[in-house]
Structures are given as C-alpha cells and as structure tokens.
Design an enzyme around this catalytic site. Structure first.
Site, PDB file in Angstrom:
ATOM      1  N   ARG A  87       0.834  -1.211   0.000  1.00  9.98           N
ATOM      2  CA  ARG A  87       0.000   0.000   0.000  1.00  9.98           C
ATOM      3  C   ARG A  87       0.868   1.261   0.000  1.00  9.98           C
ATOM      4  NH1 ARG A  87      -5.390  -0.403   1.354  1.00  9.98           N
ATOM      5  NH2 ARG A  87      -5.404   1.771   0.688  1.00  9.98           N
TER       6      ARG A  87
ATOM      7  N   CYS B 128      -7.275   1.682  12.616  1.00 11.81           N
ATOM      8  CA  CYS B 128      -8.296   2.667  12.960  1.00 11.81           C
ATOM      9  C   CYS B 128      -9.608   2.369  12.248  1.00 11.81           C
ATOM     10  CB  CYS B 128      -7.818   4.080  12.665  1.00 11.81           C
ATOM     11  SG  CYS B 128      -7.005   4.273  11.085  1.00 11.81           S
TER      12      CYS B 128
ATOM     13  N   GLU C  14      -5.188  12.331  11.458  1.00 15.53           N
ATOM     14  CA  GLU C  14      -6.053  11.162  11.233  1.00 15.53           C
ATOM     15  C   GLU C  14      -6.096  10.430  12.560  1.00 15.53           C
ATOM     16  OE1 GLU C  14      -7.791   7.742  10.676  1.00 15.53           O
ATOM     17  OE2 GLU C  14      -5.651   7.363  10.493  1.00 15.53           O
TER      18      GLU C  14
ATOM     19  N   PRO D 103       9.046   8.190  14.011  1.00 12.34           N
ATOM     20  CA  PRO D 103       8.267   6.952  14.123  1.00 12.34           C
ATOM     21  C   PRO D 103       7.935   6.657  15.572  1.00 12.34           C
ATOM     22  CG  PRO D 103      10.584   6.427  13.837  1.00 12.34           C
ATOM     23  CD  PRO D 103      10.474   7.922  13.756  1.00 12.34           C
TER      24      PRO D 103
ATOM     25  N   ASN E 184       0.998   1.074  14.464  1.00 10.24           N
ATOM     26  CA  ASN E 184       0.269  -0.026  13.831  1.00 10.24           C
ATOM     27  C   ASN E 184       0.627  -0.244  12.362  1.00 10.24           C
ATOM     28  OD1 ASN E 184      -1.039   2.448  13.382  1.00 10.24           O
ATOM     29  ND2 ASN E 184      -3.019   1.486  13.065  1.00 10.24           N
TER      30      ASN E 184
END
Length: 356
Positions: free
Chosen positions: A50, A226, A192, A120, A96
């Site tokens: 992704r 999420c 987010e 990070p 995650n």
C-alpha cells in the site's frame, strides 16, 4: 538548495529508483515489520504494498506540480498560478503501520520539494530507518529526509512548536491529536485520529458473508487498525445465527508466532495493550456481557475474542478498544442501530450489510 535547483526530470528519476529498490526489498521490509511489530508476514507485506502505491503516484509529480496560465481571465487581466514547496514537513507516525502511514505522506512531500522529518513510534522505529537507507541509495540527498527516534513527547513537541517546521502530520489517538492542534499554532496540520467503527447487520443480510467480513475486519493486524470493526451491531432477528457463525470462524482463526505463515494473526503491540484488552473484556463480562470465546493472554499474544449481549454503554465499546475483540450488540430496528452507532465520541468508518 541542492534539491530545489535539481531538474524535475532528475527528481523523478530518484523517485523511480526508490520505487524499484523498494520493490526489490519489500520482503526484507515486511520481515522487519513483523519482527518489530508482531503482525503476520502477509499483513506486513500488504502494508508495504500500500505504501508502494503512493510512491508510484509520486513518480508522476512533475506533471502534478505544473502551474497554470489563463490569458484574459478578465479584460486585460491574465492569471498565473504556481505551486511551491511549503518547507519542512514533520511526520509523527503510529505503531500499527510503521511503513505504510509515513509513506502516505513523504513520497508526495519530497516529490513536491519539501524536506521531511519522520518521528516513528518508539515501539517500531526500524522500518522507518530501513526506508531512509533505501531513499538515500536511490539518490535522495540525505538532508532531505531525516528519521528521529527516542523520547516521544520531547521530539514530538519540538516538531509541533519549532517555527522552521511548516506542516505536521499525525496519525494516532484523539487526545494527542487535540494536543497537536492546540500547540501547532500557524502550522498546517493533517490529523487522522481514532475510530470506533461499527458494522451493522440487518435482518435480510447474508449472514455467512456478513460474519466473514466482521471477523476479518476485527482480527486483521490483530485489530490494530483505525478502520477495524470494533462494534458488531446485529438485528435481534438474526443475532443468534450471526453469533454462531462469528464464533465458528473465530475458532478457526489461527494465531500465534507471527513468523509462522500458517497463522492468520500475531501478537498485539505489547503486553501492556494485551492487559488492557483483558481488563475491558473482564469488566464487560462482570456487567452482563457473555464471553463466547477467547480473552486468553500470554505476554503480548492475545486471543481473538467474541462477546455477545454487549451493552453499548460498556467501556469495551464506548471507548476505542484497539485489539482483536468482537463485541456483538443486538438492536431492534435501523433507528435503534443508528442511535447505537452514533453513541460514541469517535467517528471514521462504518459498514452496513443488507440485501435491500
């Protein structure tokens, strides 16, 4: 200045090279994510893939960065528009998805001419460092991309408040997101935050398909997404059948060593998280919920867990439980389901299973 003065064609070549190197080393990156995070290899490889999609999009940035010129937009008035880099982009990324979430942002930011600083999660720093090495190998000037690890609040506060940082992105909890919004001042921010996502199963739904979706949505990445299914709202007419199918599919869900390709699910992020899930499930059971399966913990390994007859006011579902827990809440009609769905402080995503 070295990056600013470089031709768009050369910048594009570096981004293409990064894409090629990332593709060559994606299995190495996925194995590192599994080792540091605890997700199974399939989930880790999917995450890297992704991220690659954003890199591929960034390879076309020279075209996307073009400005516009409109002659005689009004009488004797020509209009120009130009696109310029902001400056320094700070990325505070979550545990995650340690590779995918930063790659939502930095390929675009770099291709648009910005310098990037990635902070990070202190729990999973190694994939960010590996990706930095791949970027440098692709030819990116090292000054363009920095990874800073260590004490989370100290580093994050510096990024949030430093006047040289022009934009902050953060993916994570709501409380920290609000803190960043209050502290960032004039900076642009991209937040987010948490979700508490319901799946609503109507009485006319295909129960086999709905239960498959619900189980996969609850347990992929150990429920640490999420957009994971965190509340299963089921019409009372089909609730018994749905609970039976969720239970059967949960029992078939293999969990354990994330390096074992036979397992569908690995560990949660750490033992502290597993303790939290166990405590919330125990509290829900003490308040009347029925434990059908799971709630077993061994270190950071927490079994996929199913509960039925969960009250929507229980902490287990009122708050975001960021783990592999499937709470089944029964409703009477669609109005009742909507009321329950909206009875939380969190938003983000939802799903409805119906044949209407």
């Amino acid at each position: 200045p070295k990056w600013r003065d470089m031709s768009q064609a050369r910048k594009q070549a570096i981004m293409f090279k990064f894409r090629e190197l990332l593709n060559e080393r994606k299995h190495e990156c996925a194995a590192l994510i599994t080792e540091e995070h605890g997700k199974v290899l399939d989930d880790a490889l999917g995450e890297v893939t992704r991220g690659q999609e954003v890199v591929e999009f960034a390879c076309g940035m020279p075209h996307l960065l073009k400005g516009m010129f409109t002659e005689n937009a009004s009488s004797g008035v020509d209009v120009y528009s130009i696109r310029q880099a902001l400056g320094v982009v700070g990325i505070i990324s979550p545990f995650n998805f340690p590779a995918m979430v930063p790659m939502w942002f930095y390929p675009i930011a770099i291709a648009a001419g910005n310098t990037v600083v990635v902070k990070p999660s202190e729990k999973v720093p190694f994939s960010a460092i590996l990706l930095a090495d791949i970027l440098y190998e692709a030819g990116l000037p090292p000054e363009m991309f920095s990874v800073v690890t260590g004490a989370p609040s100290e580093i994050a506060d510096e990024l949030i408040t430093n006047p040289n940082v022009d934009l902050i992105t953060f993916t994570g909890g709501v409380a920290i997101g609000k803190y960043i919004a209050n502290k960032a001042g004039y900076k642009r921010i991209v937040l987010e935050l948490g979700g508490n996502d319901p799946i609503i199963v109507m009485e006319d739904a295909d129960i086999d398909e709905a239960s498959t979706l619900a189980v996969s949505g609850s347990y992929k990445n150990s429920g640490q997404r999420c957009t994971a299914v965190k509340r299963m709202l089921v019409h009372e007419a089909v609730a018994n059948e749905f609970a039976e199918q969720v239970l059967a599919k949960t029992k078939a869900w293999k969990y354990g060593n994330p390096l074992d390709p036979q397992n569908d699910m690995g560990t949660v992020i750490d033992e502290q998280a597993a303790h939290l899930f166990e405590a919330r499930v125990n509290t829900a059971v003490s308040q009347g919920a029925r434990l059908l399966w799971g709630n077993q913990r061994q270190g950071a390994l927490y079994a996929p867990t199913v509960l039925d007859h969960v009250d929507p006011q229980m902490e287990l579902v009122k708050e975001e439980t960021f783990g592999p827990v499937s709470p089944i809440i029964r409703f009477k009609n669609i109005e009742h389901a909507i009321q329950i769905s909206n009875g939380t402080a969190y938003g983000l995503s939802s799903a409805v299973c119906t044949n209407r």
